[in-house]
Design a protein around this motif. Sequence first.
Motif, PDB file in Angstrom:
ATOM      1  N   ALA A  45      -4.854 -26.646  19.128  1.00 44.24           N
ATOM      2  CA  ALA A  45      -4.464 -27.008  17.779  1.00 44.24           C
ATOM      3  C   ALA A  45      -5.373 -26.414  16.850  1.00 44.24           C
ATOM      4  O   ALA A  45      -4.997 -25.828  15.619  1.00 44.24           O
ATOM      5  CB  ALA A  45      -4.005 -28.326  17.677  1.00 44.24           C
ATOM      6  N   ALA A  46      -6.554 -26.674  16.929  1.00 44.48           N
ATOM      7  CA  ALA A  46      -7.623 -26.299  16.021  1.00 44.48           C
ATOM      8  C   ALA A  46      -7.573 -24.851  15.629  1.00 44.48           C
ATOM      9  O   ALA A  46      -7.829 -24.321  14.725  1.00 44.48           O
ATOM     10  CB  ALA A  46      -8.840 -26.941  16.321  1.00 44.48           C
ATOM     11  N   CYS A  47      -7.800 -24.113  16.872  1.00 42.93           N
ATOM     12  CA  CYS A  47      -7.738 -22.760  16.935  1.00 42.93           C
ATOM     13  C   CYS A  47      -6.496 -22.148  16.130  1.00 42.93           C
ATOM     14  O   CYS A  47      -6.556 -21.350  15.240  1.00 42.93           O
ATOM     15  CB  CYS A  47      -7.822 -22.204  18.465  1.00 42.93           C
ATOM     16  SG  CYS A  47      -7.746 -20.407  18.509  1.00 42.93           S
ATOM     17  N   LEU A  48      -5.420 -22.791  16.487  1.00 46.09           N
ATOM     18  CA  LEU A  48      -4.023 -22.367  15.740  1.00 46.09           C
ATOM     19  C   LEU A  48      -4.231 -22.310  14.238  1.00 46.09           C
ATOM     20  O   LEU A  48      -4.000 -21.584  13.338  1.00 46.09           O
ATOM     21  CB  LEU A  48      -2.903 -22.886  16.366  1.00 46.09           C
ATOM     22  CG  LEU A  48      -1.423 -22.653  15.684  1.00 46.09           C
ATOM     23  CD1 LEU A  48      -1.156 -21.139  15.637  1.00 46.09           C
ATOM     24  CD2 LEU A  48      -0.365 -23.317  16.056  1.00 46.09           C
ATOM     25  N   LEU A  49      -4.718 -23.607  13.731  1.00 44.57           N
ATOM     26  CA  LEU A  49      -4.670 -24.132  12.277  1.00 44.57           C
ATOM     27  C   LEU A  49      -5.548 -22.726  11.743  1.00 44.57           C
ATOM     28  O   LEU A  49      -5.548 -22.618  10.468  1.00 44.57           O
ATOM     29  CB  LEU A  49      -5.251 -25.370  12.036  1.00 44.57           C
ATOM     30  CG  LEU A  49      -4.078 -26.416  12.429  1.00 44.57           C
ATOM     31  CD1 LEU A  49      -4.576 -27.889  12.404  1.00 44.57           C
ATOM     32  CD2 LEU A  49      -2.908 -26.202  11.379  1.00 44.57           C
TER      33      LEU A  49
END
Length: 284
Positions: A25-29
Amino acid sequence: MGVRIGQRGTQIHIHGENHERVQRAACLLEKLCVLARPGCGLSLEDMEKALCGFEDNSESVEQLFQNPIGKRLGGSAVLPRTLAQKRYVEMIERQDIVFGLGPAGTGKTYLAVAMAVAALMEHRVRRIVLTRPAVEAGEKLGFLPGDLAQKVDPYLRPLHDALADLLDRNRIEQWLEEEVIEVAPLAFMRGRTLHDAYAILDEAQNASIEQMKMFLTRLGPRSKAVVTGDLTQVDLTGKPSGLVHARHILQGIEGIGFLEFSEKDVIRHRLVKEIIKAYEAKEG
């Protein structure tokens, strides 16, 4: 993605029991922050597209927002919304004949028409030919009011709808009158040769083997063809589908490409995906 996201001021906090999901999720954000250009936010449609792309390949989300095909009437860019759609567009650019196979709502026809319009506007072709088989012609067409053109219009309406999203009404009417764009039933293609043309056969699962062969052999110099269809929606009775047959015998020929979509690529109402999955499970 199985996480909870909270905001405090300019800080975003991601919480979850699974460390790997939190990291994803952090990577996508982080990727979305790069995509959000200064002064330009991301729409809900952009977010859905990014999520779909991230699920398919976390390294390629940015590619979905690059190299627009063209613009809609409202000014928004026409872009692939899934990685399969992006591969489809790239395949159409490279190959002379492309088969786009998959369920309803995956953008097979719309993207093909958008690519054809872009090629016409850039003078890479001199005309567009859009065609579909009128499966019920022998039984119901004669009961419809009007002349032949009015009788077949309901079968060709989806192609008109795609054009109307990309071109203003006056230009469409002018190009139809000048035969720069032709929208006709598949039976009208017999005996012709298409030079400098972009030909699209829609709903090809309802073309017979003879009709499919006839369409594919219409291509002349500097022409492209895109064939779209859904192998689960064959309406023919008493004869095999030309699309099924073509898929079997044309694989591996240089210059011909096949791209198969799945329910993950459906971009209509969210329930369409669930409906397709339910029917596939029942038929399976």
